[in-house]
Design an enzyme around this catalytic site. Structure first.
Site, PDB file in Angstrom:
ATOM      1  N   GLU A 158      12.040   2.454  14.176  1.00 10.70           N
ATOM      2  CA  GLU A 158      11.141   3.510  13.709  1.00 10.70           C
ATOM      3  C   GLU A 158       9.900   3.528  14.577  1.00 10.70           C
ATOM      4  O   GLU A 158       9.734   2.690  15.475  1.00 10.70           O
ATOM      5  CB  GLU A 158      10.778   3.299  12.242  1.00 10.70           C
ATOM      6  CG  GLU A 158      10.196   1.929  11.940  1.00 10.70           C
ATOM      7  CD  GLU A 158      10.139   1.616  10.449  1.00 10.70           C
ATOM      8  OE1 GLU A 158      10.255   2.542   9.628  1.00 10.70           O
ATOM      9  OE2 GLU A 158       9.973   0.435  10.105  1.00 10.70           O
ATOM     10  N   LEU A 187      11.351   1.293   6.873  1.00  5.67           N
ATOM     11  CA  LEU A 187      10.764   1.725   5.618  1.00  5.67           C
ATOM     12  C   LEU A 187      11.475   2.990   5.140  1.00  5.67           C
ATOM     13  O   LEU A 187      11.742   3.901   5.939  1.00  5.67           O
ATOM     14  CB  LEU A 187       9.275   2.012   5.800  1.00  5.67           C
ATOM     15  CG  LEU A 187       8.516   2.416   4.536  1.00  5.67           C
ATOM     16  CD1 LEU A 187       8.408   1.229   3.580  1.00  5.67           C
ATOM     17  CD2 LEU A 187       7.131   2.941   4.887  1.00  5.67           C
ATOM     18  N   TYR A 233       0.825  -1.205   0.000  1.00 12.17           N
ATOM     19  CA  TYR A 233       0.000   0.000   0.000  1.00 12.17           C
ATOM     20  C   TYR A 233       0.862   1.258   0.000  1.00 12.17           C
ATOM     21  O   TYR A 233       2.067   1.203   0.244  1.00 12.17           O
ATOM     22  CB  TYR A 233      -0.951   0.008   1.192  1.00 12.17           C
ATOM     23  CG  TYR A 233      -0.313   0.373   2.524  1.00 12.17           C
ATOM     24  CD1 TYR A 233      -0.487   1.650   3.072  1.00 12.17           C
ATOM     25  CD2 TYR A 233       0.463  -0.542   3.221  1.00 12.17           C
ATOM     26  CE1 TYR A 233       0.096   1.989   4.289  1.00 12.17           C
ATOM     27  CE2 TYR A 233       1.035  -0.213   4.439  1.00 12.17           C
ATOM     28  CZ  TYR A 233       0.853   1.059   4.969  1.00 12.17           C
ATOM     29  OH  TYR A 233       1.446   1.395   6.173  1.00 12.17           O
ATOM     30  N   LYS A 253       6.566  -2.090   1.845  1.00  3.03           N
ATOM     31  CA  LYS A 253       5.407  -1.474   2.503  1.00  3.03           C
ATOM     32  C   LYS A 253       4.181  -2.376   2.344  1.00  3.03           C
ATOM     33  O   LYS A 253       3.293  -2.123   1.521  1.00  3.03           O
ATOM     34  CB  LYS A 253       5.143  -0.076   1.944  1.00  3.03           C
ATOM     35  CG  LYS A 253       4.227   0.780   2.821  1.00  3.03           C
ATOM     36  CD  LYS A 253       4.192   2.203   2.318  1.00  3.03           C
ATOM     37  CE  LYS A 253       3.227   3.074   3.108  1.00  3.03           C
ATOM     38  NZ  LYS A 253       3.670   3.294   4.504  1.00  3.03           N
TER      39      LYS A 253
END
Length: 286
Positions: free
Chosen positions: A182, A206, A33, A150
């Site tokens: 993260e 990411l 996505y 992702k």
């Protein structure tokens, strides 16, 4: 007015939107996505999101259901049909809906990839969280090893959000081997002296599209950037901390695990980066 969404080639009212129960995105999280922000009715960093989407699909050997030019046209059509001025567009590509559930990938010549998009309205340029800052807690990073793709495998990040909520915080920073990876849905940064510190790109995190833009703007503004691991203890003793993502832009972090960061108020580096990002994004939006 009913929101119009895009489902596998059709624009339909959201109440009429349907996908198959055999869609692999639903059954196996076999999907990727992207979320692209919208300012002034225009798309922010669309090219970066499109390239990352293609990278994610390539990494999973997933066929793209449309060309990137067609994808841009779909985004713009949804923005127009929903009269969206500020917010975002969510898109999801799945490996499609084979006749039955099977761990083996279906033949892409027989089972086309699925594609769903929808818009959402949200205030981005003005944000209470940006003005007062957010609080984060640290949690163990228990996600799979390919966080650079992702995918829609978001159960643990969702659990992290709920852990933060239960602790009276806004978000969680995930920690692996002693270092921050993260946030649950964002990249993490600290500021020490005149240096912005954030984890280097790898399979562990990411590659944020907003992150890339911010680091570019920081360099152009002659801010020092250091891409390396940092610990929660380093964050607690930092002068500033902040997060970035497509729908937050930049949000200052004023507390980590109950410890005040710097003055306990949004710092000048985070505030300046947010101003630059919004200003430059408005200029470059398509």
């Amino acid at each position: 007015m009913s929101r119009i969404v895009y489902v596998n080639g059709e624009y339909v009212p959201e109440q009429e939107a349907k996908v198959s129960v055999f869609d692999r995105g639903f059954l196996m999280a076999d999907a990727v996505y992207e979320v692209t922000s919208v300012l002034d009715g225009k798309l922010v960093d669309f090219d970066g999101h499109a390239k990352r989407l293609q990278r994610s699909m390539d990494a999973l050997d997933m066929a793209s259901p449309v060309t990137m030019d067609e994808l841009l046209a779909i985004h713009r059509e949804l923005i127009t049909r929903n009269d969206l001025e500020e917010g975002g567009v969510y898109l999801q590509v799945t490996r499609g809906a084979p006749p039955d559930r099977d761990f083996a990938f279906p033949d892409p010549e027989q089972v086309p990839s699925g594609l769903v998009l929808f818009t959402f309205a949200k205030k981005l340029a003005q944000s209470a969280a940006a003005e007062k800052g957010i609080k984060v807690i640290s949690i163990e990073d228990q996600r799979w090893g390919r966080r650079d793709i992702k995918t829609v495998q978001l159960l643990y990040p969702s659990m992290g959000k709920m852990m933060a909520k239960a602790a009276g915080a806004d978000d969680a920073w995930m920690v692996e081997d002693g270092a921050v990876t993260e946030g649950t849905s964002n990249n993490a940064y600290i500021v020490k002296g005149n240096t912005i510190i954030t984890r280097a790109l790898s399979n562990d995190i990411l590659a944020g599209i907003t992150r890339a833009a911010l680091l570019r703007f920081a360099n152009e503004a002659q801010m020092k950037v250091e891409e390396r691991n940092f610990t929660i203890d380093e964050a607690k003793s930092a002068d500033e901390a902040f997060i970035s993502s497509a729908t937050t832009f930049v949000h200052p972090v004023v507390e980590v695990d109950g410890v005040q960061i710097g003055t306990g108020k949004p710092g000048s580096v985070a505030q300046r980066l947010r101003e630059i990002y919004i200003e430059e994004s408005r200029k470059a939006a398509v």
